[in-house]
Design a protein around this motif. Structure first.
Motif, PDB file in Angstrom:
ATOM      1  N   LYS A 262       0.831  -1.216   0.000  1.00  0.00           N
ATOM      2  CA  LYS A 262       0.000   0.000   0.000  1.00  0.00           C
ATOM      3  C   LYS A 262       0.862   1.262   0.000  1.00  0.00           C
ATOM      4  O   LYS A 262       0.472   2.292  -0.571  1.00  0.00           O
ATOM      5  N   GLU A 263       2.018   1.193   0.658  1.00  0.00           N
ATOM      6  CA  GLU A 263       2.897   2.358   0.700  1.00  0.00           C
ATOM      7  C   GLU A 263       3.342   2.741  -0.707  1.00  0.00           C
ATOM      8  O   GLU A 263       3.319   3.916  -1.092  1.00  0.00           O
ATOM      9  N   LEU A 264       3.748   1.751  -1.485  1.00  0.00           N
ATOM     10  CA  LEU A 264       4.150   2.015  -2.860  1.00  0.00           C
ATOM     11  C   LEU A 264       2.964   2.500  -3.686  1.00  0.00           C
ATOM     12  O   LEU A 264       3.095   3.441  -4.478  1.00  0.00           O
ATOM     13  N   GLN A 265       1.815   1.876  -3.493  1.00  0.00           N
ATOM     14  CA  GLN A 265       0.624   2.292  -4.232  1.00  0.00           C
ATOM     15  C   GLN A 265       0.336   3.769  -4.004  1.00  0.00           C
ATOM     16  O   GLN A 265       0.092   4.530  -4.957  1.00  0.00           O
ATOM     17  N   LEU A 268       2.965   6.127  -5.616  1.00  0.00           N
ATOM     18  CA  LEU A 268       2.764   6.309  -7.055  1.00  0.00           C
ATOM     19  C   LEU A 268       1.521   7.148  -7.345  1.00  0.00           C
ATOM     20  O   LEU A 268       1.499   7.922  -8.300  1.00  0.00           O
ATOM     21  N   ARG A 269       0.488   7.004  -6.515  1.00  0.00           N
ATOM     22  CA  ARG A 269      -0.730   7.797  -6.700  1.00  0.00           C
ATOM     23  C   ARG A 269      -0.435   9.284  -6.488  1.00  0.00           C
ATOM     24  O   ARG A 269      -0.964  10.145  -7.201  1.00  0.00           O
ATOM     25  N   ASN A 270       0.429   9.583  -5.531  1.00  0.00           N
ATOM     26  CA  ASN A 270       0.691  10.973  -5.173  1.00  0.00           C
ATOM     27  C   ASN A 270       1.817  11.614  -5.975  1.00  0.00           C
ATOM     28  O   ASN A 270       1.954  12.839  -5.981  1.00  0.00           O
ATOM     29  N   GLU A 349      -1.957   4.800 -14.431  1.00  0.00           N
ATOM     30  CA  GLU A 349      -2.561   6.122 -14.267  1.00  0.00           C
ATOM     31  C   GLU A 349      -4.070   6.007 -14.092  1.00  0.00           C
ATOM     32  O   GLU A 349      -4.666   6.705 -13.254  1.00  0.00           O
ATOM     33  N   THR A 350      -4.689   5.112 -14.849  1.00  0.00           N
ATOM     34  CA  THR A 350      -6.143   4.972 -14.796  1.00  0.00           C
ATOM     35  C   THR A 350      -6.606   4.376 -13.476  1.00  0.00           C
ATOM     36  O   THR A 350      -7.517   4.901 -12.820  1.00  0.00           O
ATOM     37  N   ILE A 351      -5.988   3.293 -13.038  1.00  0.00           N
ATOM     38  CA  ILE A 351      -6.447   2.655 -11.807  1.00  0.00           C
ATOM     39  C   ILE A 351      -6.111   3.502 -10.585  1.00  0.00           C
ATOM     40  O   ILE A 351      -6.891   3.554  -9.619  1.00  0.00           O
ATOM     41  N   LEU A 352      -4.983   4.217 -10.625  1.00  0.00           N
ATOM     42  CA  LEU A 352      -4.650   5.097  -9.498  1.00  0.00           C
ATOM     43  C   LEU A 352      -5.580   6.303  -9.436  1.00  0.00           C
ATOM     44  O   LEU A 352      -5.884   6.813  -8.348  1.00  0.00           O
TER      45      LEU A 352
END
Length: 384
Positions: A262-265, A268-270, A349-352
């Motif tokens: 989750k940290e990596l997720q 990348l989202r931010n 990019e889409t899923i994030l």
């Protein structure tokens, strides 16, 4: 993510190993580690016999030496039982015109024009899962989306596009379960698509910079003659599979990876500037093609600690990440590498953007040879 610790018994034999008989990536990677230390060049009796190379330097050398090592006689293990040899696996001078024709249609300008169209397909197919709370990323999203990508690359009409979307999952399942009658059925359907595309382009060519069939019809062999129509059709049939099989596995593996980190997720989202480096590390870790000519095991080479310290960990910004062999090496390196990178970026990019998070929800099914990675992976998706 580190591979699970798997004890290697003293009487371990590669012929009875997870490498040959299991679909579990953690066990396979652990045994690659064992072979790399104890027997980096190993012989397997299955599938008519083949050698496994597991060290990075050995794999790179064989894949790069296209004069000494050829792929035409056997491109993957297990080999196609029908004995079919397709043009992108030709060697030397026979390979060049087909590769030139395909590469012509994947230049940066073409990819820039394709990206918004491919993104639209991605958003539509992913939104369908989000609206119902989730689903199998491989079956319900990636298999469909990659088929639409193929539609755009090959400029298929609506009828053949729908046939491709319908046929991909049953074809792959049949291949991996040895249902050769079903494999033959769908393979012939894809040859039908290739025949219709080539016939249509002979009658009315498109710009060769944007259309593979038109590009192949324009190309000439080393003697200045047009390419054999049978081989042009075979090449289009080969292209049908290029942008579907490996990307579906990689996309599913990346989704699973980010559900567990989750940290990596969130990183990348931010910060989307991290995506290019993340994509290369994902490809290094999750390349699904374990064996190529002379069974050079890319998924083992990419986890060689002599080349990549802490090889089973995802490390963002590795100094030498550009040396990974996720797309192969030499003249037979992946023809669709630039398209694959763009697809992975568009998907992330889409899923994030659309999801605040996702969690695995159900049993994971893994691919059989010749790929490594998940082919069924249900997720619960949370709207952003």
């Amino acid at each position: 993510m580190a591979a699970a610790q798997v004890d290697i018994p003293a009487d371990w034999d590669v012929n009875n190993s997870a490498i040959v008989h299991s679909n579990d990536p953690d066990k396979i990677y652990r045994e690659y580690d064992h072979l790399r230390r104890q027997c980096p060049v190993a012989h397997v009796d299955a599938h008519d016999g083949y050698w496994i190379l597991t060290k990075y330097d050995d794999v790179k050398e064989v894949a790069s030496n296209n004069e000494k090592f050829i792929s035409y006689l056997c491109a993957v293990v297990p080999a196609d039982p029908r004995g079919i040899r397709r043009p992108l696996k030709f060697d030397g001078e026979n390979h060049k015109p087909y590769r030139l024709a395909v590469d012509r249609t994947l230049k940066p300008a073409r990819l820039r024009r394709l990206e918004p169209i491919i993104r639209g397909h991605c958003e539509r197919e992913l939104q369908a899962l989000i609206d119902v709370g989730g689903g199998d990323i491989y079956e319900d999203f990636a298999a469909k989306w990659t088929s639409w990508v193929e539609k755009e690359w090959l400029n298929l009409d609506e009828e053949d596009s729908a046939l491709l979307v319908e046929s991909f999952s049953p074809f792959v399942y049949a291949w991996r379960t040895g249902d050769w009658a079903t494999v033959k059925k769908w393979s012939e359907a894809w040859y039908g698509i290739a025949n219709r595309v080539v016939a249509a382009r002979k009658e009315k060519p498109l710009d060769p910079e944007i259309d593979p069939a038109s590009s192949l019809l324009l190309e000439r062999d080393s003697d200045g003659n047009p390419l054999d129509e049978e081989h042009i059709i075979g090449c289009i049939r080969q292209i049908v599979i290029i942008a579907m099989v490996a990307p579906t596995i990689v996309i599913t593996a990346i989704t699973k990876h980010l559900s567990e980190d989750k940290e990596l997720q969130n990183k990348l989202r931010n910060d989307r500037s991290l995506l290019p480096a993340a994509i290369e590390e994902f490809i290094r870790l999750h390349v699904p093609s374990p064996e190529e000519p002379i069974t050079v095991v890319y998924s083992a080479a990419n986890r060689d600690p002599d080349q990549f310290p802490d090889p089973h960990k995802f490390i963002l910004g590795r100094d030498n990440i550009s040396t990974h062999l996720g797309f192969g090496k030499g003249i037979h390196r992946c023809a669709g590498a630039s398209l694959a990178r763009m697809m992975i970026r568009v998907y992330l990019e889409t899923i994030l953007d659309k999801c605040s998070d996702w969690d695995q929800e159900g049993e994971i099914v893994y691919a059989k040879l010749p790929e490594v990675g998940p082919t069924s992976c249900p997720f619960k998706l949370y709207k952003a």
